[in-house]
Write a protein that holds these residues in place. Structure first.
Motif, PDB file in Angstrom:
ATOM      1  N   THR A 180       0.846  -1.190   0.000  1.00  0.00           N
ATOM      2  CA  THR A 180       0.000   0.000   0.000  1.00  0.00           C
ATOM      3  C   THR A 180       0.884   1.242   0.000  1.00  0.00           C
ATOM      4  N   VAL A 181       0.698   2.086  -0.989  1.00  0.00           N
ATOM      5  CA  VAL A 181       1.549   3.263  -1.161  1.00  0.00           C
ATOM      6  C   VAL A 181       0.699   4.465  -1.568  1.00  0.00           C
ATOM      7  N   PRO A 182       1.218   5.678  -1.343  1.00  0.00           N
ATOM      8  CA  PRO A 182       0.550   6.859  -1.887  1.00  0.00           C
ATOM      9  C   PRO A 182       0.601   6.818  -3.419  1.00  0.00           C
ATOM     10  N   VAL A 183      -0.514   7.072  -4.062  1.00  0.00           N
ATOM     11  CA  VAL A 183      -0.560   7.031  -5.522  1.00  0.00           C
ATOM     12  C   VAL A 183       0.280   8.178  -6.084  1.00  0.00           C
ATOM     13  N   ALA A 184       1.148   7.844  -7.046  1.00  0.00           N
ATOM     14  CA  ALA A 184       1.974   8.856  -7.703  1.00  0.00           C
ATOM     15  C   ALA A 184       1.391   9.165  -9.076  1.00  0.00           C
ATOM     16  N   VAL A 185       1.287  10.448  -9.399  1.00  0.00           N
ATOM     17  CA  VAL A 185       0.803  10.902 -10.700  1.00  0.00           C
ATOM     18  C   VAL A 185       1.913  11.728 -11.338  1.00  0.00           C
ATOM     19  N   ASN A 186       2.398  11.264 -12.500  1.00  0.00           N
ATOM     20  CA  ASN A 186       3.514  11.941 -13.185  1.00  0.00           C
ATOM     21  C   ASN A 186       4.726  12.104 -12.276  1.00  0.00           C
ATOM     22  N   GLY A 187       4.970  11.063 -11.463  1.00  0.00           N
ATOM     23  CA  GLY A 187       6.151  11.075 -10.618  1.00  0.00           C
ATOM     24  C   GLY A 187       6.008  11.868  -9.335  1.00  0.00           C
ATOM     25  N   LYS A 192      -3.840  10.112  -2.038  1.00  0.00           N
ATOM     26  CA  LYS A 192      -4.615   8.898  -2.258  1.00  0.00           C
ATOM     27  C   LYS A 192      -3.736   7.665  -2.072  1.00  0.00           C
ATOM     28  N   MET A 193      -4.282   6.618  -1.424  1.00  0.00           N
ATOM     29  CA  MET A 193      -3.540   5.385  -1.187  1.00  0.00           C
ATOM     30  C   MET A 193      -4.090   4.273  -2.081  1.00  0.00           C
ATOM     31  N   ALA A 194      -3.224   3.335  -2.447  1.00  0.00           N
ATOM     32  CA  ALA A 194      -3.646   2.212  -3.281  1.00  0.00           C
ATOM     33  C   ALA A 194      -2.711   1.033  -3.062  1.00  0.00           C
ATOM     34  N   SER A 195      -3.249  -0.178  -3.305  1.00  0.00           N
ATOM     35  CA  SER A 195      -2.443  -1.397  -3.225  1.00  0.00           C
ATOM     36  C   SER A 195      -1.972  -1.764  -4.628  1.00  0.00           C
ATOM     37  N   VAL A 196      -0.667  -1.938  -4.771  1.00  0.00           N
ATOM     38  CA  VAL A 196      -0.090  -2.260  -6.078  1.00  0.00           C
ATOM     39  C   VAL A 196       0.957  -3.352  -5.903  1.00  0.00           C
ATOM     40  N   PHE A 198       4.472  -5.102  -5.750  1.00  0.00           N
ATOM     41  CA  PHE A 198       5.686  -4.532  -5.155  1.00  0.00           C
ATOM     42  C   PHE A 198       6.663  -4.025  -6.213  1.00  0.00           C
ATOM     43  N   TYR A 199       6.567  -4.575  -7.456  1.00  0.00           N
ATOM     44  CA  TYR A 199       7.510  -4.148  -8.500  1.00  0.00           C
ATOM     45  C   TYR A 199       6.963  -3.045  -9.408  1.00  0.00           C
ATOM     46  N   ARG A 200       5.805  -2.476  -9.059  1.00  0.00           N
ATOM     47  CA  ARG A 200       5.292  -1.344  -9.829  1.00  0.00           C
ATOM     48  C   ARG A 200       6.106  -0.103  -9.476  1.00  0.00           C
ATOM     49  N   ILE A 201       7.279   0.018 -10.082  1.00  0.00           N
ATOM     50  CA  ILE A 201       8.232   1.046  -9.680  1.00  0.00           C
ATOM     51  C   ILE A 201       7.702   2.464  -9.888  1.00  0.00           C
ATOM     52  N   ASP A 202       6.664   2.623 -10.728  1.00  0.00           N
ATOM     53  CA  ASP A 202       6.085   3.956 -10.896  1.00  0.00           C
ATOM     54  C   ASP A 202       5.366   4.400  -9.632  1.00  0.00           C
ATOM     55  N   GLN A 203       5.059   3.437  -8.720  1.00  0.00           N
ATOM     56  CA  GLN A 203       4.386   3.750  -7.463  1.00  0.00           C
ATOM     57  C   GLN A 203       5.242   3.424  -6.241  1.00  0.00           C
ATOM     58  N   THR A 204       6.092   2.410  -6.357  1.00  0.00           N
ATOM     59  CA  THR A 204       6.842   1.942  -5.181  1.00  0.00           C
ATOM     60  C   THR A 204       8.306   2.371  -5.162  1.00  0.00           C
ATOM     61  N   ALA A 205       8.848   2.762  -6.301  1.00  0.00           N
ATOM     62  CA  ALA A 205      10.272   3.130  -6.357  1.00  0.00           C
ATOM     63  C   ALA A 205      10.476   4.255  -7.356  1.00  0.00           C
TER      64      ALA A 205
END
Length: 341
Positions: A180-187, A192-196, A198-205
């Motif tokens: 669960t991470v804060p949703v990133a928009v355009n980096g 907003k929080m969402a479950s993604v 772990f390798y969705r690097i646009d949201q987790t890294a």
């Protein structure tokens, strides 16, 4: 319009810089190598960093199937376009017509006009393209059996690796541990929080996704500059004197994408294959690209009408620069008429 003008202006800039001698003979090759080795693989991989739902899966698989079917169809159809030529020329022209510069010319334009979904669809579409490019096209142009080095090219190409890695990660994102991470928009992170996955690097890294994004953003300008410098290094007068490259270009950038468009609309109307507007537009743009550099290299390497292939590549590139905005406009009109979702 801004995407179209960006494409044309930067290609013309590369042409001008080469004509003036500001860019040397090898600059185009260097820019091409950087784009194909680093920028376009980053663009292809990043395009899969997005949610996957039922519709997205259906569209992606539809594009994959069509990307295989259309090349099988073109392999049989394109020789009939050149019946008045002798067998050797007919084979070369048919292969030149079947395989366009979908990676180097197509993907940067698709990315600029249709965004990450367009890049994702184009990457999936290119799977079938690369299978036939490094097998059928090689065998026909060389007159030899399938070589191990071509199998290696097919699977160890940075773009292929990035595409398959991104595709498998996209398809399997619901099967791996979620965070669960804060949703990133355009980096930029939002509240907003969402479950993604772990390798969705646009949201987790974002620290890893951001440098890849910078590299991905280089794909379009590098490709367009390289196209311009290539055009600037060839004699327009010599290439334009032969009628064959013009006839070939008509088939390559008008007839082939038109065949795709008509068939995809008919398949949608019958319900056999329903692709959305972005998927169909992406395919049309990819098929309206000029001669593939790999096929031109085959023609030169195996001495298969090398001069004709080089002239065809040059004239088709000019024709594609002219026709690409027209095809994009045609797709906008078709969308506005409600013929595609």
């Amino acid at each position: 319009m801004s995407s179209i003008t960006s494409t044309i202006f930067i290609i013309l800039l590369g042409f001008f810089l080469r004509r003036k001698g500001i860019l040397g003979d090898n600059v185009g090759k260097i820019l091409t190598n950087v784009a194909l080795t680093v920028a376009i693989p980053a663009l292809a991989f990043n395009s899969f960093m997005q949610p996957m739902n039922g519709d997205a899966f259906q569209q992606g698989m539809g594009v994959l199937v069509w990307g295989i079917v259309i090349y099988i169809l073109l392999i049989f159809v394109t020789p009939f376009m050149y019946q008045r030529y002798v067998k050797g020329e007919r084979e070369v022209l048919a292969i030149l017509t079947t395989f366009g510069s979908t990676t180097f010319f197509g993907i940067p334009i698709v990315g600029a006009v249709y965004g990450v979904k367009g890049v994702m669809y184009s990457s999936i579409f290119n799977i079938g393209y690369r299978i036939f490019l490094y097998s059928y096209a090689y065998i026909k142009m060389s007159g030899l059996k399938m070589a191990g080095k071509n199998i290696k090219k097919m699977f160890l190409n940075p773009i292929v690796i990035a595409t398959f890695l991104g595709l498998f990660m996209w398809l399997g994102q619901h099967l791996v541990p979620q965070v669960t991470v804060p949703v990133a928009v355009n980096g930029v992170e939002t509240a907003k929080m969402a479950s993604v996955a772990f390798y969705r690097i646009d949201q987790t890294a974002l620290w890893l996704y951001k440098p890849l994004s910078y590299l991905a953003n280089l794909a379009s300008p590098l490709a367009w500059l390289a196209i311009g410098t290539t055009l600037g290094s060839i004699s327009i007068k010599d290439a334009a004197a032969d009628k064959t490259p013009w006839y070939y270009s008509l088939n390559k950038v008008i007839i082939v994408p038109l065949i795709n468009l008509i068939l995809l609309i008919l398949l949608d109307m019958t319900g056999l294959l329903s692709l959305n507007y972005i998927a169909v537009a992406t395919i049309v743009v990819m098929m309206a690209t000029p001669t593939a550099a790999v096929v031109s290299a085959y023609a030169i390497s195996f001495d298969r009408d090398a001069v004709m292939a080089s002239n065809a590549s040059f004239i088709s590139t000019i024709s594609a620069v002219v026709m690409m905005p027209i095809w994009i406009a045609i797709m906008e009109v078709i969308s506005s008429l409600g013929m595609l979702k």
